[in-house]
Design an enzyme around this catalytic site. Structure first.
Site: not given
Ligand code: BGC
Length: 599
Positions: A295, A484
């Site tokens: 991630d 998030e």
């Molecule tokens: C998230 C992911 C996402 C990634 C790219 C991260 O902060 O947890 O779900 O795919 O960013 O944008």
């Protein structure tokens, strides 16, 4: 999932062909690997950030993959702006010494949700309420077509976490608290995005099942960022497997080409460096043959130094690092670690082989030939979004059959924070990361949908307005958009989340006019005090573009069929609450998993 005789691609499940394991793709990967330098291999193992990496770096280093993060937006963000921006990046990769094609990835998580002209479908929680795998596949297929029109070939979706605690800010990315339902709908999403064989369609888009494993199952209070996101899973192994790992099996059978590793940890060990789960379980035991991507900055954020973290992550089984804020540092750190013997050549060769096979399976070596597609935002996609919303609405209350409303009736007073707000109707991961730019999407708010149906009979009550004489008050209560950890919340009572809407409810409940409450939210909220004040209550989750579907359900043009994908708690002290908990019957929730009225 063993290699078939003669290297024939393997059938992962009925009708699914794992093209990235074909003899041709194995051979292509092997012969390229034999001619790659150590640095070129490392360059395939990083996912560089758009806006930081340059086209000349892509060409000179042979960078293998670029992502648009949640805030990246070329031009005005229309499909044509994306297409004009992405094409030169692909060309830059083709101009590199070996011409290995580039993967361009982004978070198209509910439709091509980065493009201002795309159709925005309901977030996964709403699709979970439909319980309709065929619909989820069709939504994902339409999404793939709209992604392909931008020139991107990879989406970081679907999330296949089973959200076990709605205080988690990513609950809406989850189809359900039930890992079996999640597994089924997650596999459908993979089939829709990739097609039944990766690369078989011109609009095949590489899917990413995420986040392996345990997001959604972390224990409250274990996170240093929010209270749940990026936290620790404290479950015993058999519960961890059942609630957080099991749903990866159907996704792998559906041929998913990439899996993103979670920011979370399991019993104190970060998943990003967790060899037992990444290599022993996911790759060996479950037979995952695609590639594992970290991630965003997940490895960078671990305690310790970048070089030891990167070594630990790759040795644990990660194949590609989304270490994008540190530019191309990860590339040299990987290369140096191989030179120093701290990462074995065999491990790097395995990682690069996995990445090259997937690129081959996706058809990138043949040229993507992607171009603006006339079906972007087409009437067919709009109708599909409408169908998805209709089937996702869950009617929690309908006293005295107040619904459906009578279209020939009189005035409707429309009020509440969600009545005329795209961002509240669409939520996070819409146009930008936290959804604060969602008003730039091409959508229809409930106010515009209702007005185009009923014309002058709709009164838009931006301030408290005496409803006397109206047929009904439709009060659209809503959560602010978030993504998030921004959405992690310790208090989900409606009065805490939407105080202005609760004030409006108190005002309207003084009058003898039925109140129809509609809730736009990323999760169940505690509505126990407010429910007695309304005649009807519809949980609409985060429906996206097609508010006209809500109007159809209100007026009985279509019948509500949605069923709760998550248990609806009656108080904060009940959280977390999930079907199967020992006290589910003795101390029942407000509404159980699967609840939903119809008419
Ligand atoms: C998230 C992911 C996402 C990634 C790219 C991260 O902060 O947890 O779900 O795919 O960013 O944008």
């Amino acid at each position: 999932m063993e290699a078939g005789a003669g290297g024939r691609e393997q059938a992962g499940d009925a009708g699914v062909v794992l093209t990235f394991l074909s003899a041709a793709c194995r051979q292509r990967a092997a012969s390229l690997l034999a001619s790659m330098t150590r640095d070129e291999k490392a360059a395939q193992m990083i996912l560089a950030k758009d806006g930081i990496v340059t086209t000349s770096q892509i060409t000179s280093y042979g960078i293998g993959a670029v992502l648009a993060d949640g805030y990246y937006k070329p031009g005005h963000g229309a499909t044509s702006d994306w297409a004009a921006h992405i094409a030169p990046l692909h060309a830059a990769a083709r101009a590199s010494r070996l011409g290995i094609p580039l993967l361009y990835g982004l978070d198209a998580v509910h439709g091509m949700s980065h493009a201002t002209d795309a159709i925005i479908f309901p977030h996964n929680i709403g699709l979970g309420a439909t319980r309709d795998p065929d619909l989820v596949e069709r939504v994902a297929r339409a999404t793939a077509v709209e992604i392909a029109a931008t020139g991107a070939d990879w989406t970081f979706a679907p999330t296949i976490a089973a959200a076990r605690d709605e205080r988690w800010g990513r609950t809406y990315e989850s189809f359900s608290e039930d890992p079996v339902l999640v597994g089924s709908l997650g596999a459908s999403a993979v089939l829709g995005l990739q097609g039944h064989s990766l690369g078989a369609e011109r609009t095949s888009i590489l899917a990413t099942a995420k986040h392996f494993a345990g997001d959604g199952a972390t224990a409250y209070g274990t996170s240093s960022v929010g209270d749940l996101d990026r936290g620790d899973v404290t479950l015993n192994e058999s519960d961890f497997r059942a609630l957080a790992v099991a749903q990866y099996v159907p996704a792998i059978r559906a041929g998913v080409g990439s899996i993103m590793v979670s920011y979370s940890s399991y019993r104190g060990t970060a998943m990003s460096v967790n060899r037992p789960w990444l290599t022993n379980v996911l790759k060996k035991e479950l037979g995952f043959e695609g590639f594992l991507v970290s991630d965003l900055n997940a490895v960078e954020l671990l305690p310790g130094t970048s070089d030891t973290n990167i070594e630990a992550a790759i040795n644990a089984g990660l194949d590609m690092l989304m270490e994008s804020d540190s530019g191309l540092d990860a590339l040299s750190l990987i290369s140096d670690a191989v030179a120093g013997g701290r990462i074995s050549s065999a491990r790097v060769d395995d990682a690069v082989t996995r990445i090259l096979r997937v690129k081959c399976g996706l058809g990138l070596f043949e040229g993507t030939e992607r171009s603006l597609d006339p079906t972007v935002a087409s009437p067919a996609h709009r109708l599909l979004a409408k169908e998805a919303v209709e089937k996702s609405l869950v009617v929690l209350k309908n006293d005295l059959g107040v619904l459906p409303l009578n279209a020939a009736g009189g005035k409707i007073l429309l009020a509440g924070s969600g009545a005329d707000s795209q961002r509240r109707q669409m939520g996070g991961w819409t146009i930008n990361w936290d959804g604060s730019d969602a008003d730039d999407a091409t959508g229809t708010t409930l106010l515009s949908a209702l007005t185009s149906r009923l014309g002058q009979s709709v009164v838009n009550a931006e301030d408290p307005t005496d409803p006397t004489g109206a047929d009904a008050v439709i009060l659209v209560m809503s959560e602010r958009p978030y993504a998030e950890y921004l959405g992690d919340a310790s208090d989900l009572t409606l009065s805490a989340v939407a105080p202005d809407d609760v004030t409006a409810l108190s005002y309207y409940s003084q009058y003898d006019v039925p109140i129809i409450a509609i809730l736009f939210s990323g999760r169940p909220l505690v509505i126990t005090e407010e429910l007695p004040k309304v005649s009807a209550f519809i949980a609409a989750f985060l429906p996206g573009t097609a508010a006209d579907a809500i109007v159809d359900v209100l007026y009985g043009v279509t019948h509500p069929t949605g069923k709760l994908p998550m248990t609806w708690p009656k108080s904060m002290t009940q959280l977390p609450i999930n079907l199967g908990d020992p006290d589910y019957v003795t101390d029942p929730p407000l509404f159980p998993l699967g609840f939903g009225l119809t008419y």
